[in-house]
Design a protein around this motif. Sequence first.
Motif, short mmCIF file in Angstrom:
data_model
loop_
_atom_site.label_atom_id
_atom_site.label_comp_id
_atom_site.label_asym_id
_atom_site.label_seq_id
_atom_site.Cartn_x
_atom_site.Cartn_y
_atom_site.Cartn_z
N GLU A 1 -8.54 10.83 6.19
CA GLU A 1 -8.01 12.18 6.15
C GLU A 1 -9.11 13.08 5.35
OE1 GLU A 1 -4.01 12.74 5.75
OE2 GLU A 1 -4.29 15.04 5.48
N TYR B 1 -9.30 16.37 2.87
CA TYR B 1 -8.49 17.66 2.23
C TYR B 1 -9.88 18.54 2.01
CZ TYR B 1 -3.93 15.25 1.65
OH TYR B 1 -2.87 14.74 1.77
N TYR C 1 6.15 6.83 4.61
CA TYR C 1 6.72 7.21 3.08
C TYR C 1 7.44 6.10 2.50
CZ TYR C 1 5.92 12.04 4.45
OH TYR C 1 4.97 13.05 4.92
N CYS D 1 -3.27 20.81 8.83
CA CYS D 1 -2.09 21.72 8.07
C CYS D 1 -2.36 22.08 6.66
CB CYS D 1 -0.84 20.75 8.34
SG CYS D 1 -1.27 19.23 6.93
N THR E 1 -1.26 22.84 3.01
CA THR E 1 -0.06 22.56 1.94
C THR E 1 -0.29 23.32 0.81
OG1 THR E 1 -0.27 20.15 2.59
CG2 THR E 1 0.92 20.64 0.39
N TYR F 1 7.12 22.24 -3.03
CA TYR F 1 5.96 22.42 -2.01
C TYR F 1 6.22 22.72 -0.60
CZ TYR F 1 5.85 17.28 -0.46
OH TYR F 1 6.09 16.08 -0.14
C1 S6P Z 1 -0.75 14.73 6.25
C2 S6P Z 1 -1.33 15.14 5.04
C3 S6P Z 1 -0.73 16.31 4.47
C4 S6P Z 1 0.83 16.14 3.89
C5 S6P Z 1 1.19 17.19 3.09
C6 S6P Z 1 2.64 17.00 2.38
O1 S6P Z 1 -1.01 13.33 6.59
O2 S6P Z 1 -1.57 14.26 4.06
O3 S6P Z 1 -0.52 17.45 5.17
O4 S6P Z 1 1.86 15.77 4.69
O5 S6P Z 1 0.36 17.32 2.06
O6 S6P Z 1 2.68 15.54 1.50
P1 S6P Z 1 3.55 14.43 2.12
O7 S6P Z 1 3.35 13.14 1.30
O8 S6P Z 1 5.06 15.19 1.53
O9 S6P Z 1 3.47 14.30 3.71
#
Ligand code: S6P
Length: 184
Positions: A94, A96, A157, A66, A68, A49
């Motif tokens: 958040e 989505y 993370y 952002c 994804t 991704y």
């Molecule tokens: C940021 C949000 C998304 C993730 C992206 C990648 O809070 O949840 O933008 O950063 O989907 O996932 P990950 O787990 O690698 O950050």
Amino acid sequence: MNYMDPFNSFFNMKELELEPEGDLIARRLSDMQGMYQQEDNVAGNPKIYEYYNVRLPEIPGHLQHCVTVISPGKIGKEYHMTKGHYHEVEETAEIYFTIQGRGKLVMQTKEGDSKVLDMEEGMISYIPPYWSHRTINTGEEPLVFVGVYPGNAGHDYGDIEERGMKKLVVEEDGQPKVIDNPDY
Ligand code: S6P
Ligand code: ZN
């Protein structure tokens, strides 16, 4: 008062690219070591991704946003997925908004509760404060979604890198299935 100028970004739905580009982060299988059950016999180092961050100050008041893009595919029986994270400031939520494709949004609290929501075009998913979140592309085209979250949320993370998540999404008989992670 020093005002920031309002601005637009444009997500090119044909090229699946954000314009202007902002910060582009691409994650390949090698960036996710130990996160899939069967990653040993995979040829090459596939891109799983990428996500495009609009550059904004990481302070309260702003809204980070952002896009994804998770490519379709599987590693062993597991569909392509994001690493998943808690927000560093845990009490930040958040949203989505799925703009293409289909998938699952797996969430978990530090107390061990799990929830899984469907993601499909037009779906607006709410991730409340304290829930870690990972997205999984269970479809045959890229899964594309916009995330909007508080300026100071940050990413943590560590917990998921060390322990994984309680629930996995695997393909069984051609269908996505949520199962318990045997290693959790
Ligand atoms: C940021 C949000 C998304 C993730 C992206 C990648 O809070 O949840 O933008 O950063 O989907 O996932 P990950 O787990 O690698 O950050
Ligand atoms: Zn997040």
